[in-house]
Design an enzyme around this catalytic site. Structure first.
Site, PDB file in Angstrom:
ATOM      1  N   THR A 152       0.819  -1.213   0.000  1.00 33.52           N
ATOM      2  CA  THR A 152       0.000   0.000   0.000  1.00 33.52           C
ATOM      3  C   THR A 152       0.855   1.266   0.000  1.00 33.52           C
ATOM      4  OG1 THR A 152      -1.484   1.265   1.437  1.00 33.52           O
ATOM      5  CG2 THR A 152      -0.092  -0.329   2.528  1.00 33.52           C
ATOM      6  N   ASP A 153       0.276   2.351  -0.506  1.00 35.01           N
ATOM      7  CA  ASP A 153       0.979   3.641  -0.444  1.00 35.01           C
ATOM      8  C   ASP A 153       1.085   4.157   0.994  1.00 35.01           C
ATOM      9  OD1 ASP A 153      -1.719   4.271  -0.083  1.00 35.01           O
ATOM     10  OD2 ASP A 153      -1.809   5.765  -1.694  1.00 35.01           O
ATOM     11  N   GLU A 154       0.290   3.575   1.904  1.00 34.62           N
ATOM     12  CA  GLU A 154       0.299   4.070   3.294  1.00 34.62           C
ATOM     13  C   GLU A 154       1.624   3.836   4.008  1.00 34.62           C
ATOM     14  OE1 GLU A 154      -2.991   3.239   5.780  1.00 34.62           O
ATOM     15  OE2 GLU A 154      -4.423   3.325   4.144  1.00 34.62           O
ATOM     16  N   TYR A 180      -1.978  -0.674  11.155  1.00 34.95           N
ATOM     17  CA  TYR A 180      -2.105  -1.350   9.851  1.00 34.95           C
ATOM     18  C   TYR A 180      -0.916  -1.038   8.947  1.00 34.95           C
ATOM     19  CZ  TYR A 180      -3.326  -1.706   4.904  1.00 34.95           C
ATOM     20  OH  TYR A 180      -3.273  -1.958   3.549  1.00 34.95           O
ATOM     21  N   SER A 215       1.967   0.236   9.549  1.00 30.37           N
ATOM     22  CA  SER A 215       3.301  -0.152  10.019  1.00 30.37           C
ATOM     23  C   SER A 215       3.531  -1.653   9.835  1.00 30.37           C
ATOM     24  CB  SER A 215       3.528   0.289  11.470  1.00 30.37           C
ATOM     25  OG  SER A 215       2.575  -0.288  12.309  1.00 30.37           O
ATOM     26  N   LYS A 273       2.210  -3.363   7.335  1.00 26.88           N
ATOM     27  CA  LYS A 273       2.455  -3.509   5.895  1.00 26.88           C
ATOM     28  C   LYS A 273       3.891  -3.075   5.565  1.00 26.88           C
ATOM     29  CE  LYS A 273       0.091  -4.654   3.005  1.00 26.88           C
ATOM     30  NZ  LYS A 273      -0.240  -6.006   2.453  1.00 26.88           N
ATOM     31  N   ARG A 319      -7.608  11.093  -0.803  1.00 29.45           N
ATOM     32  CA  ARG A 319      -7.163   9.768  -1.205  1.00 29.45           C
ATOM     33  C   ARG A 319      -7.036   9.763  -2.733  1.00 29.45           C
ATOM     34  NH1 ARG A 319      -6.140  10.025   3.325  1.00 29.45           N
ATOM     35  NH2 ARG A 319      -6.542   8.577   5.033  1.00 29.45           N
ATOM     36  N   ARG A 338     -10.867   9.908  12.694  1.00 27.01           N
ATOM     37  CA  ARG A 338      -9.984   8.756  12.961  1.00 27.01           C
ATOM     38  C   ARG A 338      -8.727   9.239  13.682  1.00 27.01           C
ATOM     39  NH1 ARG A 338      -8.356   5.598   7.614  1.00 27.01           N
ATOM     40  NH2 ARG A 338     -10.281   4.465   7.998  1.00 27.01           N
TER      41      ARG A 338
HETATM   42  P1  NAD Z   1      -9.681  -7.358   2.331  1.00 26.82           P
HETATM   43  O1  NAD Z   1      -9.708  -7.123   3.799  1.00 26.82           O
HETATM   44  O2  NAD Z   1     -10.908  -7.078   1.532  1.00 26.82           O
HETATM   45  O3  NAD Z   1      -9.281  -8.867   2.037  1.00 26.82           O
HETATM   46  C1  NAD Z   1      -8.281  -9.538   2.737  1.00 26.82           C
HETATM   47  C2  NAD Z   1      -8.443 -11.030   2.504  1.00 26.82           C
HETATM   48  O4  NAD Z   1      -7.380 -11.703   3.197  1.00 26.82           O
HETATM   49  C3  NAD Z   1      -9.764 -11.595   3.053  1.00 26.82           C
HETATM   50  O5  NAD Z   1     -10.354 -12.452   2.113  1.00 26.82           O
HETATM   51  C4  NAD Z   1      -9.333 -12.359   4.300  1.00 26.82           C
HETATM   52  O6  NAD Z   1     -10.175 -13.478   4.597  1.00 26.82           O
HETATM   53  C5  NAD Z   1      -7.930 -12.807   3.916  1.00 26.82           C
HETATM   54  N1  NAD Z   1      -7.071 -13.067   5.078  1.00 26.82           N
HETATM   55  C6  NAD Z   1      -6.905 -12.287   6.173  1.00 26.82           C
HETATM   56  N2  NAD Z   1      -6.057 -12.878   7.045  1.00 26.82           N
HETATM   57  C7  NAD Z   1      -5.660 -14.040   6.466  1.00 26.82           C
HETATM   58  C8  NAD Z   1      -4.783 -15.084   6.865  1.00 26.82           C
HETATM   59  N3  NAD Z   1      -4.127 -15.043   8.028  1.00 26.82           N
HETATM   60  N4  NAD Z   1      -4.616 -16.131   6.021  1.00 26.82           N
HETATM   61  C9  NAD Z   1      -5.281 -16.190   4.838  1.00 26.82           C
HETATM   62  N5  NAD Z   1      -6.131 -15.244   4.425  1.00 26.82           N
HETATM   63  C10 NAD Z   1      -6.318 -14.179   5.226  1.00 26.82           C
HETATM   64  O7  NAD Z   1      -8.442  -6.530   1.807  1.00 26.82           O
HETATM   65  P2  NAD Z   1      -8.216  -5.769   0.409  1.00 26.82           P
HETATM   66  O8  NAD Z   1      -8.714  -4.389   0.531  1.00 26.82           O
HETATM   67  O9  NAD Z   1      -8.671  -6.651  -0.687  1.00 26.82           O
HETATM   68  O10 NAD Z   1      -6.610  -5.704   0.398  1.00 26.82           O
HETATM   69  C11 NAD Z   1      -5.856  -6.758  -0.181  1.00 26.82           C
HETATM   70  C12 NAD Z   1      -4.387  -6.384  -0.156  1.00 26.82           C
HETATM   71  O11 NAD Z   1      -4.188  -5.194  -0.885  1.00 26.82           O
HETATM   72  C13 NAD Z   1      -3.848  -6.115   1.245  1.00 26.82           C
HETATM   73  O12 NAD Z   1      -2.540  -6.652   1.311  1.00 26.82           O
HETATM   74  C14 NAD Z   1      -3.822  -4.604   1.354  1.00 26.82           C
HETATM   75  O13 NAD Z   1      -2.816  -4.183   2.228  1.00 26.82           O
HETATM   76  C15 NAD Z   1      -3.500  -4.232  -0.083  1.00 26.82           C
HETATM   77  N6  NAD Z   1      -3.963  -2.912  -0.533  1.00 26.82           N
HETATM   78  C16 NAD Z   1      -5.276  -2.545  -0.365  1.00 26.82           C
HETATM   79  C17 NAD Z   1      -5.705  -1.320  -0.874  1.00 26.82           C
HETATM   80  C18 NAD Z   1      -7.159  -0.902  -0.766  1.00 26.82           C
HETATM   81  O14 NAD Z   1      -7.496   0.217  -1.156  1.00 26.82           O
HETATM   82  N7  NAD Z   1      -8.070  -1.724  -0.260  1.00 26.82           N
HETATM   83  C19 NAD Z   1      -4.797  -0.474  -1.526  1.00 26.82           C
HETATM   84  C20 NAD Z   1      -3.457  -0.870  -1.646  1.00 26.82           C
HETATM   85  C21 NAD Z   1      -3.061  -2.097  -1.156  1.00 26.82           C
HETATM   86  O1  DAU Z   2      -4.161   3.864   0.482  1.00 24.42           O
HETATM   87  C1  DAU Z   2      -4.365   2.488   0.432  1.00 24.42           C
HETATM   88  C2  DAU Z   2      -5.206   2.037   1.613  1.00 24.42           C
HETATM   89  O2  DAU Z   2      -6.543   2.452   1.342  1.00 24.42           O
HETATM   90  C3  DAU Z   2      -5.154   0.532   1.850  1.00 24.42           C
HETATM   91  O3  DAU Z   2      -3.850   0.185   2.223  1.00 24.42           O
HETATM   92  C4  DAU Z   2      -6.138   0.101   2.937  1.00 24.42           C
HETATM   93  O4  DAU Z   2      -6.155  -1.310   3.046  1.00 24.42           O
HETATM   94  C5  DAU Z   2      -7.517   0.596   2.555  1.00 24.42           C
HETATM   95  O5  DAU Z   2      -8.445   0.287   3.581  1.00 24.42           O
HETATM   96  C6  DAU Z   2      -7.487   2.105   2.316  1.00 24.42           C
HETATM   97  O6  DAU Z   2      -7.200   2.801   3.556  1.00 24.42           O
HETATM   98  P1  DAU Z   2      -8.006   4.123   4.000  1.00 24.42           P
HETATM   99  O7  DAU Z   2      -7.912   4.215   5.474  1.00 24.42           O
HETATM  100  O8  DAU Z   2      -7.611   5.274   3.173  1.00 24.42           O
HETATM  101  O9  DAU Z   2      -9.487   3.652   3.513  1.00 24.42           O
HETATM  102  P2  DAU Z   2     -10.944   3.789   4.182  1.00 24.42           P
HETATM  103  O10 DAU Z   2     -11.906   3.271   3.167  1.00 24.42           O
HETATM  104  O11 DAU Z   2     -10.996   3.206   5.538  1.00 24.42           O
HETATM  105  O12 DAU Z   2     -11.125   5.371   4.319  1.00 24.42           O
HETATM  106  C7  DAU Z   2     -10.952   6.248   3.206  1.00 24.42           C
HETATM  107  C8  DAU Z   2     -11.063   7.683   3.712  1.00 24.42           C
HETATM  108  O13 DAU Z   2     -12.411   7.928   4.130  1.00 24.42           O
HETATM  109  C9  DAU Z   2     -10.205   7.956   4.940  1.00 24.42           C
HETATM  110  O14 DAU Z   2      -9.713   9.280   4.850  1.00 24.42           O
HETATM  111  C10 DAU Z   2     -11.177   7.820   6.110  1.00 24.42           C
HETATM  112  C11 DAU Z   2     -12.485   8.305   5.522  1.00 24.42           C
HETATM  113  N1  DAU Z   2     -13.730   7.690   6.039  1.00 24.42           N
HETATM  114  C12 DAU Z   2     -13.797   6.337   6.137  1.00 24.42           C
HETATM  115  C13 DAU Z   2     -14.964   5.732   6.562  1.00 24.42           C
HETATM  116  C14 DAU Z   2     -15.075   4.224   6.692  1.00 24.42           C
HETATM  117  C15 DAU Z   2     -14.826   8.515   6.324  1.00 24.42           C
HETATM  118  O15 DAU Z   2     -14.771   9.749   6.219  1.00 24.42           O
HETATM  119  N2  DAU Z   2     -15.986   7.911   6.735  1.00 24.42           N
HETATM  120  C16 DAU Z   2     -16.113   6.557   6.866  1.00 24.42           C
HETATM  121  O16 DAU Z   2     -17.206   6.085   7.232  1.00 24.42           O
END
Ligand code: NAD
Ligand code: DAU
Length: 332
Positions: A121-123, A148, A150, A152, A212, A271
């Site tokens: 992730t970019d985080e 989270y 940290s 990653k 974002r 948050r």
């Molecule tokens: P998600 O929470 O939707 O999915 C995570 C999946 O991993 C789930 O299916 C869960 O059951 C599985 N899982 C969790 N713990 C496990 C374990 N111990 N063993 C096996 N499976 C396990 O997450 P996501 O949003 O799809 O993110 C997927 C990946 O992409 C992550 O590594 C996240 O850091 C990265 N990522 C997410 C975003 C985003 O915007 N969501 C952006 C950049 C990177």
């Molecule tokens: O940047 C990549 C990351 O993006 C991934 O690594 C994470 O797995 C993914 O969850 C996401 O993280 P964010 O914390 O940015 O995503 P989230 O959807 O939780 O929140 C997006 C923004 O919206 C953030 O600034 C918090 C805000 N927010 C979130 C929720 C759930 C709200 O304002 N209201 C809400 O109800």
């Protein structure tokens, strides 16, 4: 590459990647997923059973991981605890899955010489000031803010160490915020869309000025497939689609698209440690590997995502009430 092991393939981005592979390639996939609250078998429904197999298990369990890695041509590692808000309230599963789980997979990749692609992730880079032109690049120093991010960051560093010390054939990608189908309703965009569908006002943390950098999950998938096939071993690639928006604009866009007044939302408690702004410079991926996103307009991708949640209530409804009660406890 004929057989891929996709960890976390029943989660949001992992399942989108499996759908992408089924539509655009002829590879077969073994999904290893623990089916935590975030994993959902239904996200893989309708895919050819002769090409997709789901193994329910923990990436931190070497007895499960090793035989799967031995049979795979490559591992694409998505599995993680992924939600910042959860990590602020119970960090432990983040350490177990994101750090120990990645370690377990790396050891297996080392043992069997298996190609490894790590999804990150970019985080890991922390946050940027609002209103500046600065963006993250592959050489930005790591400065994660939350439990989270940290964990990653720790997992990325493990991958780099296993490349350097043990010659594991790995690449890393750090992507910005994804949106699209199959995203859990705890996350920002699906939470607000399903709130509006339920007649509930969207919830904006703080003033909603945090920015974002949005990318459609299909564009993340095409970037990962590109890196897996053409990426240079040992390298990191940043993935982003120039989709910067502040949260207030996103909520107002969702409300307008869904036929509501643009100001029909509530501000809730912010948050802790909330990162201000993320922005990705994906020049390396675009110039060295020739990748480009297909969803060039966020508004277009958001519209199809709203339609998907509208049409797929059976997929998200079972998660909605429990997710909202967790948020009520947090005052969010
Ligand atoms: P998600 O929470 O939707 O999915 C995570 C999946 O991993 C789930 O299916 C869960 O059951 C599985 N899982 C969790 N713990 C496990 C374990 N111990 N063993 C096996 N499976 C396990 O997450 P996501 O949003 O799809 O993110 C997927 C990946 O992409 C992550 O590594 C996240 O850091 C990265 N990522 C997410 C975003 C985003 O915007 N969501 C952006 C950049 C990177
Ligand atoms: O940047 C990549 C990351 O993006 C991934 O690594 C994470 O797995 C993914 O969850 C996401 O993280 P964010 O914390 O940015 O995503 P989230 O959807 O939780 O929140 C997006 C923004 O919206 C953030 O600034 C918090 C805000 N927010 C979130 C929720 C759930 C709200 O304002 N209201 C809400 O109800």
């Amino acid at each position: 590459m004929k057989n891929l092991l996709v960890t976390g393939g029943a989660g949001f981005i992992g399942s989108n990647f499996v759908h992408y592979l089924m539509e655009r390639t002829d590879v077969s996939v073994t999904v290893l997923d623990k089916l935590t609250y975030a994993g959902n078998r239904a996200s893989l429904e309708g895919l050819a059973p002769e090409r997709v197999q789901l193994i329910v298990g923990d990436i931190a369990d070497a007895a499960v991981v090793d035989p799967l890695v031995e049979r795979a041509d490559a591992i694409v590692h998505y599995a993680a605890e992924s939600h910042n808000d959860n990590s602020l309230h119970d960090p432990r599963p983040f350490l177990d899955t994101n750090i120990t789980g990645t370690y377990t997979l790396l050891e297996a990749a080392r043992r069997y010489g298996t190609r490894f692609h790590h999804i990150s992730t970019d985080e890991v880079y922390g946050d940027l000031e609002l209103g500046t032109p600065e963006r993250f690049t592959e050489s930005t120093p790591y400065k994660p803010s939350s439990p989270y991010s940290s964990t990653k960051a720790a997992s990325d560093l493990l991958v780099r160490a296993w490349v350097r010390s043990f010659g594991v054939r790995a690449t890393i990608s750090n992507c910005s915020n994804n949106y699209g189908p199959y995203q859990h309703v705890e996350k920002f965009i699906p939470r607000q869309i399903t709130n509006v569908l339920d007649g509930v006002r969207p919830k904006l943390y703080g003033e909603g000025l945090n920015v974002r950098d949005w990318i459609h999950a299909d564009d993340h998938s095409s970037a990962v497939w590109t890196i897996l096939n053409r990426g240079e071993l040992g390298q990191t690639y940043l993935i982003g689609a120039d989709g910067e928006r502040n949260n207030r604009d996103v909520v107002e866009l969702i409300l307008t698209e869904m036929g509501q007044a643009a100001d029909a939302y509530d501000h809730v408690v912010d948050r802790a440690g909330h990162d201000l702004r993320y922005a990705i410079d994906s020049s390396r991926l675009r110039t060295e590997l020739g990748w480009a996103p297909e969803f060039e307009r966020f508004e277009q991708g958001l519209r199809t995502t709203i339609a998907w949640y509208h049409d797929n209530e059976a997929w998200w409804r079972p998660q909605k009430a429990a997710t909202e009660s967790r948020y009520v406890e947090l005052g969010q």
